[in-house]
Design an enzyme around this catalytic site. Sequence first.
Site, PDB file in Angstrom:
ATOM      1  N   ARG A  25       0.818  -1.215   0.000  1.00 54.19           N
ATOM      2  CA  ARG A  25       0.000   0.000   0.000  1.00 54.19           C
ATOM      3  C   ARG A  25       0.852   1.265   0.000  1.00 54.19           C
ATOM      4  NH1 ARG A  25      -5.493  -0.375   1.976  1.00 54.19           N
ATOM      5  NH2 ARG A  25      -6.206  -2.449   1.440  1.00 54.19           N
ATOM      6  N   ARG A  29      -3.382   6.824   1.273  1.00 51.68           N
ATOM      7  CA  ARG A  29      -3.849   8.023   1.977  1.00 51.68           C
ATOM      8  C   ARG A  29      -2.843   8.683   2.917  1.00 51.68           C
ATOM      9  NH1 ARG A  29      -9.498   5.680   3.978  1.00 51.68           N
ATOM     10  NH2 ARG A  29      -8.177   3.838   4.041  1.00 51.68           N
ATOM     11  N   ASP A  75      -7.092  -2.237  -6.994  1.00 52.17           N
ATOM     12  CA  ASP A  75      -7.563  -2.877  -5.767  1.00 52.17           C
ATOM     13  C   ASP A  75      -7.921  -4.324  -6.066  1.00 52.17           C
ATOM     14  OD1 ASP A  75      -8.341  -1.934  -2.894  1.00 52.17           O
ATOM     15  OD2 ASP A  75      -9.818  -3.426  -3.488  1.00 52.17           O
ATOM     16  N   TYR A 152     -15.019 -11.123   0.711  1.00 52.48           N
ATOM     17  CA  TYR A 152     -15.763  -9.890   0.420  1.00 52.48           C
ATOM     18  C   TYR A 152     -17.057 -10.180  -0.320  1.00 52.48           C
ATOM     19  CZ  TYR A 152     -11.727  -7.284   2.037  1.00 52.48           C
ATOM     20  OH  TYR A 152     -10.742  -6.767   2.822  1.00 52.48           O
TER      21      TYR A 152
HETATM   22  O1  1CP Z   1      -0.007  -1.108  -2.600  1.00 53.13           O
HETATM   23  C1  1CP Z   1      -0.328  -0.186  -3.358  1.00 53.13           C
HETATM   24  O2  1CP Z   1       0.125   0.949  -3.284  1.00 53.13           O
HETATM   25  C2  1CP Z   1      -1.268  -0.516  -4.511  1.00 53.13           C
HETATM   26  C3  1CP Z   1      -2.661  -0.333  -4.281  1.00 53.13           C
HETATM   27  C4  1CP Z   1      -3.523  -1.285  -3.467  1.00 53.13           C
HETATM   28  C5  1CP Z   1      -3.415  -2.668  -3.194  1.00 53.13           C
HETATM   29  C6  1CP Z   1      -2.276  -3.607  -3.517  1.00 53.13           C
HETATM   30  C7  1CP Z   1      -4.741  -0.846  -2.902  1.00 53.13           C
HETATM   31  C8  1CP Z   1      -5.207   0.530  -2.965  1.00 53.13           C
HETATM   32  N1  1CP Z   1      -5.389  -1.930  -2.373  1.00 53.13           N
HETATM   33  C9  1CP Z   1      -4.604  -3.059  -2.515  1.00 53.13           C
HETATM   34  C10 1CP Z   1      -4.907  -4.436  -2.116  1.00 53.13           C
HETATM   35  C11 1CP Z   1      -6.058  -4.717  -1.217  1.00 53.13           C
HETATM   36  N2  1CP Z   1      -7.316  -4.126  -1.190  1.00 53.13           N
HETATM   37  C12 1CP Z   1      -6.085  -5.757  -0.259  1.00 53.13           C
HETATM   38  C13 1CP Z   1      -4.946  -6.721  -0.042  1.00 53.13           C
HETATM   39  C14 1CP Z   1      -3.888  -6.129   0.809  1.00 53.13           C
HETATM   40  C15 1CP Z   1      -4.260  -5.964   2.255  1.00 53.13           C
HETATM   41  O3  1CP Z   1      -4.574  -6.950   2.910  1.00 53.13           O
HETATM   42  O4  1CP Z   1      -4.183  -4.810   2.707  1.00 53.13           O
HETATM   43  C16 1CP Z   1      -7.340  -5.753   0.389  1.00 53.13           C
HETATM   44  C17 1CP Z   1      -7.801  -6.666   1.491  1.00 53.13           C
HETATM   45  C18 1CP Z   1      -8.113  -4.723  -0.207  1.00 53.13           C
HETATM   46  C19 1CP Z   1      -9.515  -4.359   0.076  1.00 53.13           C
HETATM   47  C20 1CP Z   1      -9.624  -2.934   0.421  1.00 53.13           C
HETATM   48  N3  1CP Z   1      -9.647  -1.925  -0.494  1.00 53.13           N
HETATM   49  C21 1CP Z   1      -9.585  -2.364   1.694  1.00 53.13           C
HETATM   50  C22 1CP Z   1      -9.461  -3.131   3.009  1.00 53.13           C
HETATM   51  C23 1CP Z   1     -10.775  -3.323   3.627  1.00 53.13           C
HETATM   52  C24 1CP Z   1     -10.678  -4.286   4.799  1.00 53.13           C
HETATM   53  O5  1CP Z   1     -11.423  -5.287   4.781  1.00 53.13           O
HETATM   54  O6  1CP Z   1      -9.883  -4.044   5.711  1.00 53.13           O
HETATM   55  C25 1CP Z   1      -9.628  -0.965   1.533  1.00 53.13           C
HETATM   56  C26 1CP Z   1      -9.656   0.079   2.590  1.00 53.13           C
HETATM   57  C27 1CP Z   1      -9.661  -0.715   0.143  1.00 53.13           C
HETATM   58  C28 1CP Z   1      -9.611   0.615  -0.525  1.00 53.13           C
HETATM   59  C29 1CP Z   1      -8.261   1.016  -0.957  1.00 53.13           C
HETATM   60  N4  1CP Z   1      -7.465   0.269  -1.792  1.00 53.13           N
HETATM   61  C30 1CP Z   1      -6.284   0.944  -2.049  1.00 53.13           C
HETATM   62  C31 1CP Z   1      -6.343   2.181  -1.335  1.00 53.13           C
HETATM   63  C32 1CP Z   1      -5.281   3.257  -1.374  1.00 53.13           C
HETATM   64  C33 1CP Z   1      -7.564   2.210  -0.649  1.00 53.13           C
HETATM   65  C34 1CP Z   1      -8.085   3.346   0.192  1.00 53.13           C
HETATM   66  C35 1CP Z   1      -9.094   4.038  -0.630  1.00 53.13           C
HETATM   67  C36 1CP Z   1      -9.167   5.491  -0.426  1.00 53.13           C
HETATM   68  O7  1CP Z   1      -8.444   6.254  -1.093  1.00 53.13           O
HETATM   69  O8  1CP Z   1     -10.022   5.872   0.384  1.00 53.13           O
END
Ligand code: 1CP
Length: 350
Positions: A25, A29, A75, A152
């Site tokens: 990530r 943010r 994502d 999900y």
């Molecule tokens: O790593 C990077 O910079 C690339 C972008 C990336 C990746 C690899 C994002 C951007 N998401 C992910 C993978 C992702 N998404 C995972 C696997 C990694 C992990 O376990 O953290 C998962 C579970 C998600 C699902 C997801 N999407 C969540 C988690 C929800 C939960 O159940 O806890 C969230 C908050 C998102 C939204 C998201 N995805 C990425 C960002 C920067 C965000 C935040 C969105 C925003 O700008 O508000």
Amino acid sequence: MLKNDTFLRALMREPVEYTPVWMMRQAGRYLPEYCATRKNAGSFLQLCKNTELATEVTLQPLERFPLDAAILFSDILTVPDAMGLGLYFAEGEGPKFERTVRTEADVAKLFVPDVGTELKYVTDAVSSIRKALDNRVPLIGFSGSPYTLACYMVEGGSSSDYRNIKTMMYARPDLLHRILEVNTLTVIDYLNAQIEAGAQAVQIFDSWGGSLPYGKYQEFSLQYMARIVAGLKRENDGRRVPVIVFTKGGGQWLEDIAAIGCDAIGLDWTTDIGEARRRVGDKVALQGNFDPVALFAPPAAIEAEVERILTSYGGGTGHVFNLGHGISQFTNPDHAAALVAAVHRLSRKD
Ligand code: 1CP
């Protein structure tokens, strides 16, 4: 020719001059420039779907820190969205789906989407990012694991106890296997499309496989990841495309994970990386495993923690430094800079 291929060499356990580093990530943010771009895009999904903006945010962390890899900005939930489940982000609540997959009828309706059309925006982003990177560092493509995506799809969003999916697993394992089958076929197409578009390594995020009991992890998560690894294009442009498998909470199953044919295993912070190396280091590279919460401590404490992990791993190659899970949105970017600098300085083999 790649100007910096340290990350790919470490994944192949070939000699490196220092330990390469990237952060899960890394675009997100905690960076004010990301928040500004996201605001312009209107929503997170529009940001993912806009080639130019997705390229811009992928490169933002690389402008700040000398990271050794870029990761596609997207994502894991783009996949169930392409299956027609209707992904949206409720303000302050994380991802949600308009439709869930819980009943026999829901499962019967599931289909493998046409990745070439439904997820074209992702492969377009991969091509555009490769161009913008200009061979500076390799680009990582990614996908969720079939089980993590199913979490999900069945829950309809994030969950603290995975009550719906685990109930399905115990009560109607046939239904869950059918969902996992569809997810597996989709992920194979999706990752191969990313590889063909230019992804130079891929990571499978099995974020929630670690919530499964022993035995069920192997049956409902690992087995399907093994099929994905076997179905991927492992070479492109004359170079090996390494596959990293990251099961958060998977430290007790390292031997099983190493046996599926992946090139590297991602570790969370609960495992000692030196012990992990003794267990599976002759088969795979290891990625990890700094506790992302330690980034809230002052730089001196961050450096001490980096040193502890590098020392525990020991010399030689086969280590990609990373966090044990995604960076928190509340992290001070200067502390991320301190981490990257410490990894490079303390690991350099002169
Ligand atoms: O790593 C990077 O910079 C690339 C972008 C990336 C990746 C690899 C994002 C951007 N998401 C992910 C993978 C992702 N998404 C995972 C696997 C990694 C992990 O376990 O953290 C998962 C579970 C998600 C699902 C997801 N999407 C969540 C988690 C929800 C939960 O159940 O806890 C969230 C908050 C998102 C939204 C998201 N995805 C990425 C960002 C920067 C965000 C935040 C969105 C925003 O700008 O508000």
